[in-house]
Write a protein that holds these residues in place. Structure first.
Motif, PDB file in Angstrom:
ATOM      1  N   GLY A 141     -67.438   4.969  53.117  1.00 58.87           N
ATOM      2  CA  GLY A 141     -66.368   6.363  53.524  1.00 58.87           C
ATOM      3  C   GLY A 141     -65.731   6.879  53.028  1.00 58.87           C
ATOM      4  O   GLY A 141     -64.517   6.765  51.865  1.00 58.87           O
ATOM      5  N   MET A 142     -64.477   4.977  53.549  1.00 57.93           N
ATOM      6  CA  MET A 142     -63.290   5.249  53.543  1.00 57.93           C
ATOM      7  C   MET A 142     -62.980   4.160  52.033  1.00 57.93           C
ATOM      8  O   MET A 142     -61.857   4.990  51.719  1.00 57.93           O
ATOM      9  CB  MET A 142     -62.595   4.214  54.982  1.00 57.93           C
ATOM     10  N   VAL A 143     -63.635   3.143  51.734  1.00 58.13           N
ATOM     11  CA  VAL A 143     -63.744   2.744  50.731  1.00 58.13           C
ATOM     12  C   VAL A 143     -63.381   3.734  49.245  1.00 58.13           C
ATOM     13  O   VAL A 143     -62.941   3.398  48.389  1.00 58.13           O
ATOM     14  CB  VAL A 143     -64.402   1.520  51.092  1.00 58.13           C
ATOM     15  N   MET A 144     -64.410   4.181  49.301  1.00 59.00           N
ATOM     16  CA  MET A 144     -64.568   5.334  48.494  1.00 59.00           C
ATOM     17  C   MET A 144     -63.576   6.225  48.301  1.00 59.00           C
ATOM     18  O   MET A 144     -63.540   6.311  47.311  1.00 59.00           O
ATOM     19  CB  MET A 144     -66.671   5.704  48.578  1.00 59.00           C
ATOM     20  N   ALA A 145     -63.178   6.918  49.320  1.00 59.04           N
ATOM     21  CA  ALA A 145     -62.426   8.032  49.275  1.00 59.04           C
ATOM     22  C   ALA A 145     -61.514   7.385  48.395  1.00 59.04           C
ATOM     23  O   ALA A 145     -60.446   7.791  47.473  1.00 59.04           O
ATOM     24  CB  ALA A 145     -61.828   8.395  50.527  1.00 59.04           C
ATOM     25  N   LEU A 146     -61.123   5.896  49.021  1.00 61.12           N
ATOM     26  CA  LEU A 146     -59.808   5.287  48.270  1.00 61.12           C
ATOM     27  C   LEU A 146     -59.625   4.654  47.098  1.00 61.12           C
ATOM     28  O   LEU A 146     -59.228   4.983  46.374  1.00 61.12           O
ATOM     29  CB  LEU A 146     -59.407   4.040  49.317  1.00 61.12           C
ATOM     30  N   SER A 192     -72.008  11.739  46.836  1.00 57.54           N
ATOM     31  CA  SER A 192     -72.248  10.475  46.786  1.00 57.54           C
ATOM     32  C   SER A 192     -73.044  10.036  48.068  1.00 57.54           C
ATOM     33  O   SER A 192     -74.152   9.550  47.821  1.00 57.54           O
ATOM     34  CB  SER A 192     -71.175   9.088  46.279  1.00 57.54           C
ATOM     35  N   ILE A 193     -71.892  10.011  49.582  1.00 55.41           N
ATOM     36  CA  ILE A 193     -72.124   9.564  50.497  1.00 55.41           C
ATOM     37  C   ILE A 193     -73.083  10.753  50.893  1.00 55.41           C
ATOM     38  O   ILE A 193     -74.436  10.046  51.188  1.00 55.41           O
ATOM     39  CB  ILE A 193     -71.318  10.245  51.139  1.00 55.41           C
ATOM     40  N   VAL A 194     -73.832  11.360  51.096  1.00 59.69           N
ATOM     41  CA  VAL A 194     -74.848  12.574  51.375  1.00 59.69           C
ATOM     42  C   VAL A 194     -76.481  12.578  50.510  1.00 59.69           C
ATOM     43  O   VAL A 194     -77.163  11.679  51.358  1.00 59.69           O
ATOM     44  CB  VAL A 194     -74.087  14.347  51.156  1.00 59.69           C
ATOM     45  N   ARG A 195     -76.113  12.036  49.546  1.00 61.75           N
ATOM     46  CA  ARG A 195     -77.693  12.012  48.271  1.00 61.75           C
ATOM     47  C   ARG A 195     -77.456  10.685  48.502  1.00 61.75           C
ATOM     48  O   ARG A 195     -79.102  10.653  48.217  1.00 61.75           O
ATOM     49  CB  ARG A 195     -77.024  13.166  46.968  1.00 61.75           C
ATOM     50  N   GLU A 196     -76.897   8.982  48.285  1.00 62.46           N
ATOM     51  CA  GLU A 196     -76.722   8.200  48.865  1.00 62.46           C
ATOM     52  C   GLU A 196     -76.617   7.345  49.251  1.00 62.46           C
ATOM     53  O   GLU A 196     -77.087   6.513  49.202  1.00 62.46           O
ATOM     54  CB  GLU A 196     -76.354   7.457  46.605  1.00 62.46           C
ATOM     55  N   MET A 197     -74.710   6.885  49.047  1.00 61.75           N
ATOM     56  CA  MET A 197     -74.088   5.958  49.135  1.00 61.75           C
ATOM     57  C   MET A 197     -75.038   5.976  51.493  1.00 61.75           C
ATOM     58  O   MET A 197     -74.679   4.638  52.327  1.00 61.75           O
ATOM     59  CB  MET A 197     -73.389   5.692  49.549  1.00 61.75           C
ATOM     60  N   GLY A 198     -74.607   7.492  52.121  1.00 60.08           N
ATOM     61  CA  GLY A 198     -74.929   6.995  52.892  1.00 60.08           C
ATOM     62  C   GLY A 198     -76.054   6.625  53.517  1.00 60.08           C
ATOM     63  O   GLY A 198     -76.862   5.135  54.347  1.00 60.08           O
ATOM     64  N   PRO A 199     -77.344   6.817  53.330  1.00 52.24           N
ATOM     65  CA  PRO A 199     -78.649   6.134  53.765  1.00 52.24           C
ATOM     66  C   PRO A 199     -79.593   5.762  52.933  1.00 52.24           C
ATOM     67  O   PRO A 199     -79.539   4.544  53.904  1.00 52.24           O
ATOM     68  CB  PRO A 199     -79.856   7.523  53.152  1.00 52.24           C
ATOM     69  N   VAL A 200     -78.874   4.706  51.942  1.00 52.41           N
ATOM     70  CA  VAL A 200     -79.011   3.655  51.812  1.00 52.41           C
ATOM     71  C   VAL A 200     -78.369   2.556  52.101  1.00 52.41           C
ATOM     72  O   VAL A 200     -78.864   1.206  52.492  1.00 52.41           O
ATOM     73  CB  VAL A 200     -78.504   3.758  50.044  1.00 52.41           C
TER      74      VAL A 200
END
Lengths: 243, 254
Positions: free
Chosen positions: B58-63, B85-93
């Motif tokens: 989450g931090m890297v993506m925001a940066l 991005s996090i909710v739909r994809e990156m978080g669970p993946v």
């Protein structure tokens, strides 16, 4: 009375034939010793008798019940009356000795905690394993592991016990302990098959000996006959003439 | 050709394994303690790993989005893009990829070691089923623990983005939160969270299958563990595409 009847048993692993035509019978209360060179398929016979290995052909009857055609879930009843003593004990390493011994009792009996505990401590004493109930298998010696394995196999009082080299690699003390246990079980009327290379133990506990060679039972004879007749094929195997 | 045959054979055997496990798993007596133990092993003990991965991603993506979008004057879109991005994809993946490594390796090596030391045979010889005692508790625990960890990863990842957004990118945290809530819809969460059930299934079946297929001693355990982790990761990554499409279709119905 015939308890185990094996007829025309055949088994291949890949392209290698292990059993061509295995035939033998074991009678009520008898201990049959299975001898043979390494890789002759003695353990495979034992595994087939309890359904751990599916033969390619032939028939195995336990107390008149055919088991070859049975599915895994149908074999559960057979496995309650036929116990298997593994060569290395095959103890559950995530459980201590107490839980290993409690496992079959919890699965197949209606005993409560107190009764299970009493049964386990009685057996531990019988096997000379007092004070090991909280110990994990990795902390036990090889001989103790085998004794716990044997205790676990017979704790629900099976009618038949299959021993897969129970004395292999043991010191004389542990060997004698296991011999004594098997003799005691025999006196209680238990039927057994005993795979071994340990001839003194085979002579001490078995009633008859069978020689597995080239995928067949090459010879079956009583221990007293084998001892008398030096030209007997089993005697020749023991002396290293046949392998 | 041989590889295709092997793949199809493995697929068939895994399918049979799942069917037989479900058949015996729900039979009485039902040992819930075994499942709870596995939920602890698979779920509770993975919390630190999932936390680190989720907050970092989450931090890297925001940066990255912050600096990238700033060039086009689009820094204000960071909360929307990162949270979506996090909710739909990156978080669970990301969470499931890390869990695939940890959980698959753990399950396969444990079952594999039990197989080579004849403990699996002992379970069978004692008149019980390894599918009921070993496979079902792990499958059930994965189906419970992995989606829960994925949901936690989604929330933690969004919070990670929020921290960087407000502290590094100079975005107001109230504004950031408001944008998150106005952007995210229930179906976004369902799409991300829903995938994690499939990923959990991939991880559990793959690791149990490879564990039970071990042959050839300790070397076989290592080989099966590697195959299990790689296969789980590939199934997650490849499956993700099809699952995304699948959930897009479902979203149209909602």
């Amino acid at each position: 009375m015939v308890v185990i009847k094996v007829k025309n048993l055949s088994k291949k692993f890949g392209g290698k034939t292990i059993h061509k035509n295995i035939n033998f019978e074991v009678f009520q209360g008898e201990c049959l010793g299975l001898l043979g060179g390494s890789g002759a398929g003695k353990s495979v016979i034992l595994r087939s008798l309890i359904g751990l290995e599916k033969p390619d052909g032939g028939s195995i009857q336990i107390e008149g019940e055919e088991i070859v055609s049975k599915e895994e879930d149908q074999l559960i009843e057979i496995r309650k009356k036929v116990a298997y003593v593994f060569q290395n004990g095959a103890l559950f390493d995530s459980m201590n000795v107490y839980d290993n011994l409690a496992y079959p009792l919890k699965e197949h009996t209606t005993l409560n905690h107190a009764e299970i505990s009493k049964e386990i401590h009685k057996l531990l004493e019988e096997f000379g394993l007092e004070g090991t109930s909280e110990v994990y298998p990795s902390e036990l010696s090889g001989g103790m592991q085998k004794r716990v394995g044997l205790a676990r196999s017979i704790i629900i009082k099976p009618k038949i016990v299959l021993f897969d080299e129970p004395t292999a690699g043991l010191d004389p003390y542990n060997t004698i302990k296991i011999q004594e246990t098997i003799i005691k079980l025999k006196q209680k009327g238990m039927t057994s098959i005993f795979v071994t290379h340990d001839m003194p133990t085979a002579f001490a506990v078995c009633d008859r000996l069978a020689l597995v060679q080239e995928g067949k039972i090459a010879c079956v004879d009583s221990v007293s006959e084998i001892k008398k007749d030096k030209s007997n094929r089993i005697n020749q195997f023991i002396s290293g003439i046949y392998i | 050709m041989k590889r295709i045959t092997e793949f199809l054979e493995a697929l068939g055997k895994s399918y049979k394994l799942v069917l037989e496990t479900l058949k015996v798993g729900f039979q009485r007596p039902f040992d819930s303690q075994l499942i709870l133990d596995q939920i602890y092993q698979i779920g509770v003990r993975s919390i630190p790993l999932v936390f680190i991965v989720a907050v970092s991603s989450g931090m890297v993506m925001a940066l990255q989005f912050g600096y990238g979008l700033a060039k086009f004057g689009g820094k204000l879109y960071v909360p929307k893009i990162v949270s979506l991005s996090i909710v739909r994809e990156m978080g669970p993946v990301f969470a499931c990829l890390m869990l695939a490594a940890r959980v698959s390796a753990g399950i396969t090596s444990e079952i594999g070691s039990m197989k080579v030391s004849q403990q699996i045979d002992a379970i069978r010889a004692l008149g019980t089923s390894p599918l009921k005692k070993i496979v079902f508790p792990r499958l059930a625990a994965c189906m419970v623990a992995i989606p829960m960890l994925s949901a936690a990863a989604i929330i933690i990842g969004v919070i990670g983005g929020l921290i960087v957004g407000s502290m590094e990118l100079g975005l107001d945290s109230q504004f950031y939160l408001q944008k998150i809530f106005s952007t995210l819809k229930l179906h976004d969460f369902i799409s991300g969270f829903g995938k994690s059930f499939f990923f959990a299934f991939f991880i559990a079946t793959t690791s149990c299958y490879f564990g039970l297929s071990v042959t050839g001693g300790t070397q076989g355990v290592g080989y099966a563990t590697t195959k299990s982790v790689v296969t789980s990761c590939i199934l997650i990554v490849v499956g993700d595409y099809f699952l995304t499409k699948f959930f897009m279709v479902i979203e149209q119905w909602l």
